[in-house]
Design an enzyme around this catalytic site. Structure first.
Site, PDB file in Angstrom:
ATOM      1  CG  HIS A 154      -6.316   4.887  -1.432  1.00 33.36           C
ATOM      2  ND1 HIS A 154      -5.177   4.483  -0.801  1.00 33.36           N
ATOM      3  CD2 HIS A 154      -6.300   4.283  -2.648  1.00 33.36           C
ATOM      4  CE1 HIS A 154      -4.470   3.700  -1.595  1.00 33.36           C
ATOM      5  NE2 HIS A 154      -5.135   3.557  -2.724  1.00 33.36           N
TER       6      HIS A 154
ATOM      7  CB  THR B   4      -9.126   4.423  10.198  1.00 38.61           C
ATOM      8  OG1 THR B   4      -8.011   5.158   9.648  1.00 38.61           O
ATOM      9  CG2 THR B   4      -9.629   5.142  11.429  1.00 38.61           C
TER      10      THR B   4
ATOM     11  CD  GLU C 131      -3.566   8.262  -4.172  1.00 42.58           C
ATOM     12  OE1 GLU C 131      -2.547   8.829  -3.747  1.00 42.58           O
ATOM     13  OE2 GLU C 131      -4.412   7.728  -3.441  1.00 42.58           O
TER      14      GLU C 131
ATOM     15  CG  ASN D 150      -6.927   0.746  -0.039  1.00 43.13           C
ATOM     16  OD1 ASN D 150      -7.299  -0.195  -0.730  1.00 43.13           O
ATOM     17  ND2 ASN D 150      -5.757   1.335  -0.228  1.00 43.13           N
ATOM     18  CB  THR D 151     -10.907  -1.096   5.360  1.00 43.75           C
ATOM     19  OG1 THR D 151     -11.800  -0.979   4.260  1.00 43.75           O
ATOM     20  CG2 THR D 151     -11.620  -0.850   6.678  1.00 43.75           C
TER      21      THR D 151
ATOM     22  CG  ASP E 200      -1.953   1.025   1.280  1.00 40.58           C
ATOM     23  OD1 ASP E 200      -2.369   1.435   2.375  1.00 40.58           O
ATOM     24  OD2 ASP E 200      -2.367   1.454   0.186  1.00 40.58           O
ATOM     25  CG  HIS E 201      -0.476   4.929   0.312  1.00 38.07           C
ATOM     26  ND1 HIS E 201      -0.868   5.875  -0.602  1.00 38.07           N
ATOM     27  CD2 HIS E 201      -1.582   4.605   1.024  1.00 38.07           C
ATOM     28  CE1 HIS E 201      -2.154   6.140  -0.435  1.00 38.07           C
ATOM     29  NE2 HIS E 201      -2.604   5.385   0.539  1.00 38.07           N
TER      30      HIS E 201
ATOM     31  CG  HIS F 200      -5.128   8.012   3.937  1.00 39.68           C
ATOM     32  ND1 HIS F 200      -4.431   8.676   2.957  1.00 39.68           N
ATOM     33  CD2 HIS F 200      -5.388   6.794   3.442  1.00 39.68           C
ATOM     34  CE1 HIS F 200      -4.262   7.875   1.919  1.00 39.68           C
ATOM     35  NE2 HIS F 200      -4.827   6.728   2.191  1.00 39.68           N
TER      36      HIS F 200
ATOM     37  CB  SER G 146     -12.002   3.786   7.779  1.00 38.26           C
ATOM     38  OG  SER G 146     -11.130   2.670   7.780  1.00 38.26           O
TER      39      SER G 146
HETATM   40  O1  LIG Z   1      -6.585   4.322   2.281  1.00 42.81           O
HETATM   41  C1  LIG Z   1      -6.216   3.597   3.190  1.00 42.81           C
HETATM   42  C2  LIG Z   1      -7.004   3.401   4.481  1.00 42.81           C
HETATM   43  O2  LIG Z   1      -7.846   4.488   4.734  1.00 42.81           O
HETATM   44  P1  LIG Z   1      -8.610   4.660   6.145  1.00 42.81           P
HETATM   45  O3  LIG Z   1      -7.722   5.494   7.034  1.00 42.81           O
HETATM   46  O4  LIG Z   1      -9.888   5.345   5.815  1.00 42.81           O
HETATM   47  O5  LIG Z   1      -8.820   3.282   6.726  1.00 42.81           O
HETATM   48  N1  LIG Z   1      -5.088   2.896   3.068  1.00 42.81           N
HETATM   49  O6  LIG Z   1      -4.312   3.030   1.947  1.00 42.81           O
HETATM   50 CA   LIG Z   2      -0.848   9.831  -3.042  1.00 39.76          CA
HETATM   51 NA    NA Z   3      -3.220   0.584  -2.104  1.00 41.82          NA
HETATM   52 ZN   LIG Z   4      -4.639   4.982   1.171  1.00 42.92          ZN
END
Ligand SMILES: O=C(COP(=O)(O)O)NO
Ligand SMILES: [Ca+2]
Ligand code: NA
Ligand SMILES: [Zn+2]
Length: 311
Positions: free
Chosen positions: A214, A260, A140, A257-258, A88-89, A184, A217
């Site tokens: 993204h 938090t 992204e 993407n979850t 991720d990222h 986020h 949550s």
């Molecule tokens: O985008 C997210 C998670 O986002 P949240 O903070 O909303 O869970 N991870 O790449």
């Molecule tokens: Ca970015």
């Molecule tokens: Na990702």
């Molecule tokens: Zn993210």
């Protein structure tokens, strides 16, 4: 079984459902997520940030990446649901290289803070590199407000659908994260949640590839209140309403993407157990309640994204 993320997402994109990508940093969250996914007979994507790899590898990217690949593969081989492992990222090429070398299913190259042409160039390079090893790639376009892992993005920069079309054609990227107003963390909106559904619809029409949401949550009240009952201070926490996420799935989001939500659920369980069991000092016991709450959030999300039963 351990699969490629692209396989999971192509199927989801064809059938207009979504698969959650849950972030982990340790074994407890992984076990809770896989328990939930197995019970729901659902595909699931496990994802780790560069920070999680640094954490598990105690500073060494390849050690951390190998830890997650071996642990996730180990579980995946004993479960009959499709499981993918995603970086991720990804921003630091050393971490992206480590993830590809270790055997991640997919990597995100997040160069969205760069100007369009630079993001396109970098992404094109990573796609060539990753595809040579059978690894799929997420990129992204646009920016999310809030702390994006280690890049402080001041305000939302929404995706430009025309740019998205060119970007996908020129990079060959497998799935795309269009910024449409989320951010986020636990404090997503000052006022009401405002996602740009029109923009999302256009991106799907113009790119026709699986899309990623993204900052998805929902920040469940139940666990925020429970965590605060046992001493946490999460004042003002606000997430994306579930109906907004369902709308995004209808419009072509396939990976949600979850991170938090799982953190808050675990925190509530941990605080509750510790404050109610002052004599407890076995981590397998005082982590248990948190893991059960994480599993609960996982199962609920698999249901409302319609991933349940799609294994
Ligand atoms: O985008 C997210 C998670 O986002 P949240 O903070 O909303 O869970 N991870 O790449
Ligand atoms: Ca970015
Ligand atoms: Na990702
Ligand atoms: Zn993210």
């Amino acid at each position: 079984m351990y699969v490629n993320t692209k396989e999971i997402l192509e199927k989801a994109s064809k059938n207009y459902y979504a698969v959650p990508a849950f972030n982990i940093n340790n074994l407890e969250f992984l076990i809770a997520i896989l328990q939930g996914a197995a019970e729901k007979k659902a595909p699931v994507i496990i994802e780790t940030s560069e920070g999680a790899i640094k954490y598990a590898g105690n500073g060494d990217p390849l050690r951390g990446a190998k830890f997650f690949v071996e642990t996730v593969k180990n579980y995946a081989e004993t479960l009959d649901i499709p499981i993918a492992l995603h970086l991720d990222h990804g921003k630091n090429l050393e971490y992206i290289a480590a993830a590809i070398k270790a055997g991640y299913s997919s990597v995100m190259i997040d160069a969205s803070h760069e100007v369009f042409e630079k993001n396109l160039e970098i992404t094109k390079e990573v796609v060539k590199w990753a595809h040579a090893s059978g690894v799929s790639v997420e990129a992204e376009l646009g920016q999310l407000a809030g702390i994006e892992d280690n890049v402080m993005a001041e305000e939302n920069v929404l995706v430009d659908p025309e740019q998205a079309k060119i970007f996908v054609e020129k990079t060959g990227v497998d799935f795309l994260a269009p910024a449409i107003g989320t951010s986020h963390g636990a404090f997503k909106f000052k006022g009401e949640a405002k996602l740009d559904f029109e923009r999302l619809k256009k991106v799907k029409e113009l790119t026709k590839i699986p899309l990623v949401l993204h900052g998805a949550s929902s920040v469940p009240k139940k666990f925020v209140e429970l965590a605060e009952k046992y001493g946490a201070n999460l004042g003002g926490a606000k997430g994306v309403p579930q109906e907004d996420i369902k709308e995004c799935v209808k419009l072509g989001i396939n990976k949600v993407n979850t991170d938090t939500d799982l953190r808050i659920a675990f925190l509530a369980g941990l605080r509750k157990h510790l404050l109610e069991n002052e004599k407890e000092f076995d981590p397998r016991k005082y982590f248990k309640q948190g893991m059960e709450f994480v599993k609960e959030v996982v199962m609920e999300r698999l249901e409302f994204l319609n991933a349940a039963g799609k294994a």
